[in-house]
Design a protein around this motif. Structure first.
Motif, PDB file in Angstrom:
ATOM      1  N   ALA A  96       0.818  -1.210   0.000  1.00 28.45           N
ATOM      2  CA  ALA A  96       0.000   0.000   0.000  1.00 28.45           C
ATOM      3  C   ALA A  96       0.855   1.265   0.000  1.00 28.45           C
ATOM      4  N   LYS A  97       2.121   1.144   0.371  1.00 31.42           N
ATOM      5  CA  LYS A  97       3.012   2.304   0.402  1.00 31.42           C
ATOM      6  C   LYS A  97       3.782   2.478  -0.904  1.00 31.42           C
ATOM      7  N   ALA A  98       3.417   1.710  -1.906  1.00 33.53           N
ATOM      8  CA  ALA A  98       4.088   1.799  -3.213  1.00 33.53           C
ATOM      9  C   ALA A  98       3.720   3.117  -3.899  1.00 33.53           C
ATOM     10  N   ASP A  99       4.383   3.386  -4.976  1.00 28.71           N
ATOM     11  CA  ASP A  99       4.156   4.598  -5.765  1.00 28.71           C
ATOM     12  C   ASP A  99       2.704   4.629  -6.260  1.00 28.71           C
ATOM     13  N   THR A 100       2.124   5.807  -6.277  1.00 29.43           N
ATOM     14  CA  THR A 100       0.725   5.982  -6.679  1.00 29.43           C
ATOM     15  C   THR A 100       0.486   5.498  -8.104  1.00 29.43           C
ATOM     16  N   ALA A 101       1.407   5.781  -9.018  1.00 26.43           N
ATOM     17  CA  ALA A 101       1.245   5.357 -10.411  1.00 26.43           C
ATOM     18  C   ALA A 101       1.241   3.829 -10.509  1.00 26.43           C
ATOM     19  N   LYS A 102       2.089   3.187  -9.715  1.00 26.91           N
ATOM     20  CA  LYS A 102       2.146   1.723  -9.708  1.00 26.91           C
ATOM     21  C   LYS A 102       0.850   1.134  -9.165  1.00 26.91           C
ATOM     22  N   LEU A 103       0.301   1.744  -8.116  1.00 22.26           N
ATOM     23  CA  LEU A 103      -0.960   1.268  -7.545  1.00 22.26           C
ATOM     24  C   LEU A 103      -2.126   1.445  -8.522  1.00 22.26           C
ATOM     25  N   LYS A 104      -2.155   2.587  -9.217  1.00 21.46           N
ATOM     26  CA  LYS A 104      -3.235   2.817 -10.189  1.00 21.46           C
ATOM     27  C   LYS A 104      -3.147   1.830 -11.350  1.00 21.46           C
ATOM     28  N   ALA A 105      -1.931   1.543 -11.813  1.00 18.66           N
ATOM     29  CA  ALA A 105      -1.759   0.566 -12.897  1.00 18.66           C
ATOM     30  C   ALA A 105      -2.204  -0.823 -12.440  1.00 18.66           C
ATOM     31  N   PHE A 106      -1.857  -1.176 -11.210  1.00 14.97           N
ATOM     32  CA  PHE A 106      -2.283  -2.464 -10.646  1.00 14.97           C
ATOM     33  C   PHE A 106      -3.804  -2.529 -10.550  1.00 14.97           C
ATOM     34  N   PHE A 107      -4.433  -1.468 -10.060  1.00 14.50           N
ATOM     35  CA  PHE A 107      -5.883  -1.464  -9.885  1.00 14.50           C
ATOM     36  C   PHE A 107      -6.598  -1.494 -11.228  1.00 14.50           C
ATOM     37  N   ASN A 108      -6.001  -0.911 -12.268  1.00 12.25           N
ATOM     38  CA  ASN A 108      -6.585  -0.994 -13.609  1.00 12.25           C
ATOM     39  C   ASN A 108      -6.621  -2.435 -14.108  1.00 12.25           C
ATOM     40  N   GLU A 109      -5.669  -3.253 -13.668  1.00 13.29           N
ATOM     41  CA  GLU A 109      -5.647  -4.659 -14.092  1.00 13.29           C
ATOM     42  C   GLU A 109      -6.672  -5.503 -13.333  1.00 13.29           C
ATOM     43  N   VAL A 110      -6.812  -5.262 -12.022  1.00  9.77           N
ATOM     44  CA  VAL A 110      -7.716  -6.097 -11.229  1.00  9.77           C
ATOM     45  C   VAL A 110      -9.165  -5.606 -11.263  1.00  9.77           C
ATOM     46  N   ALA A 111      -9.369  -4.328 -11.535  1.00  8.64           N
ATOM     47  CA  ALA A 111     -10.719  -3.760 -11.631  1.00  8.64           C
ATOM     48  C   ALA A 111     -10.773  -2.828 -12.838  1.00  8.64           C
ATOM     49  N   PRO A 112     -10.766  -3.392 -14.039  1.00 10.06           N
ATOM     50  CA  PRO A 112     -10.688  -2.549 -15.232  1.00 10.06           C
ATOM     51  C   PRO A 112     -11.913  -1.662 -15.454  1.00 10.06           C
ATOM     52  N   ASP A 113     -13.044  -2.004 -14.866  1.00 13.97           N
ATOM     53  CA  ASP A 113     -14.268  -1.221 -15.078  1.00 13.97           C
ATOM     54  C   ASP A 113     -14.469  -0.127 -14.039  1.00 13.97           C
ATOM     55  N   HIS A 114     -13.483   0.130 -13.177  1.00 12.24           N
ATOM     56  CA  HIS A 114     -13.677   1.167 -12.153  1.00 12.24           C
ATOM     57  C   HIS A 114     -13.568   2.554 -12.778  1.00 12.24           C
ATOM     58  N   ASP A 115     -14.211   3.503 -12.147  1.00 12.42           N
ATOM     59  CA  ASP A 115     -14.192   4.882 -12.617  1.00 12.42           C
ATOM     60  C   ASP A 115     -12.944   5.563 -12.071  1.00 12.42           C
ATOM     61  N   GLY A 116     -11.997   5.839 -12.934  1.00 10.25           N
ATOM     62  CA  GLY A 116     -10.718   6.412 -12.534  1.00 10.25           C
ATOM     63  C   GLY A 116     -10.821   7.804 -11.936  1.00 10.25           C
ATOM     64  N   ASP A 117     -11.881   8.541 -12.271  1.00 14.59           N
ATOM     65  CA  ASP A 117     -12.044   9.888 -11.733  1.00 14.59           C
ATOM     66  C   ASP A 117     -12.581   9.882 -10.300  1.00 14.59           C
ATOM     67  N   LYS A 118     -13.416   8.905  -9.976  1.00 12.78           N
ATOM     68  CA  LYS A 118     -14.041   8.869  -8.656  1.00 12.78           C
ATOM     69  C   LYS A 118     -13.267   8.014  -7.650  1.00 12.78           C
ATOM     70  N   VAL A 119     -12.488   7.056  -8.123  1.00 10.68           N
ATOM     71  CA  VAL A 119     -11.710   6.200  -7.228  1.00 10.68           C
ATOM     72  C   VAL A 119     -10.336   6.833  -7.061  1.00 10.68           C
ATOM     73  N   TYR A 120     -10.070   7.338  -5.862  1.00  7.54           N
ATOM     74  CA  TYR A 120      -8.827   8.042  -5.575  1.00  7.54           C
ATOM     75  C   TYR A 120      -7.720   7.065  -5.184  1.00  7.54           C
ATOM     76  N   ALA A 121      -6.501   7.573  -5.185  1.00  6.66           N
ATOM     77  CA  ALA A 121      -5.348   6.756  -4.790  1.00  6.66           C
ATOM     78  C   ALA A 121      -5.484   6.291  -3.340  1.00  6.66           C
ATOM     79  N   SER A 122      -6.061   7.117  -2.478  1.00  3.16           N
ATOM     80  CA  SER A 122      -6.258   6.729  -1.077  1.00  3.16           C
ATOM     81  C   SER A 122      -7.223   5.547  -0.962  1.00  3.16           C
ATOM     82  N   ASP A 123      -8.227   5.501  -1.843  1.00  2.00           N
ATOM     83  CA  ASP A 123      -9.156   4.368  -1.851  1.00  2.00           C
ATOM     84  C   ASP A 123      -8.441   3.089  -2.270  1.00  2.00           C
ATOM     85  N   ILE A 124      -7.597   3.195  -3.272  1.00  2.76           N
ATOM     86  CA  ILE A 124      -6.843   2.034  -3.755  1.00  2.76           C
ATOM     87  C   ILE A 124      -5.901   1.545  -2.653  1.00  2.76           C
TER      88      ILE A 124
END
Length: 180
Positions: free
Chosen positions: A81-109
């Motif tokens: 969870a302490k990884a780089d924000t860009a790395k976390l967003k890329a990871f979350f795009n793979e596991v939840a590709p249908d999530h809304d990137g504008d509403k789901v913040y890095a803190s939520d991820i």
């Protein structure tokens, strides 16, 4: 994945298992190694069951249970969870590709990844969630038992002892002292 009874409490880090309830609030046990028991005040604390949490989606909301299952099935290493924000967003795009990137913040991820790391070792993570019908049947059985007990108590209150007649209750009298 059986997340029934696992809650997040507003203002407290980590996850808790709902143990019971008393007058003051909910009795919770932390899921970390310390197993600290706390009472979350009903008036001040907000509890969110992991079963009921959803993630904003493009078309429709995604259930957190499904996102956690996708993370568990993820073949590469799950980032910290302490990884780089860009790395976390890329990871979350793979596991939840249908999530809304504008509403789901890095803190939520980060919170979801932290929760995953907490519950991945627990036995309930690999259990099947009880079906809704089974839970409803369990409640019906408990309700019928409570109803039967209530009827029994009501009957016991109306039963007269053998050989005695029922007497009307005595009237309450008030005594006033004048001139004292």
């Amino acid at each position: 994945m059986n997340l029934r009874g696992i809650v997040a409490v507003s203002g407290r880090p980590g996850l808790f298992k709902l143990v019971g309830q008393n007058k003051a609030g909910y009795i919770l046990e932390s899921l970390d190694a310390q197993k600290v028991k706390v009472v979350a005040n009903i008036a001040n604390s907000k509890l969110s069951s992991l079963e009921d949490i959803t993630v904003y989606g493009n078309d429709e909301d995604l259930k957190l249970v499904d996102v956690l299952a996708n993370i568990a099935a993820y073949t590469a290493e799950v980032p910290d969870a302490k990884a780089d924000t860009a790395k976390l967003k890329a990871f979350f795009n793979e596991v939840a590709p249908d999530h809304d990137g504008d509403k789901v913040y890095a803190s939520d991820i980060k919170k979801i990844v932290t929760w995953f790391h907490i519950i991945k070792e627990l036995p309930l993570f690999n259990e099947e969630a009880p079906a809704v019908g089974e839970a409803a049947e369990g409640l019906k059985v408990e309700d019928k038992a409570a109803e039967k007990k209530t009827k029994t108590v009501a009957k016991a209150a109306n039963v007269k002892a053998p050989g005695k007649t029922a007497q009307p209750p005595k009237k309450a009298t008030t005594v006033s002292k004048k001139g004292v």
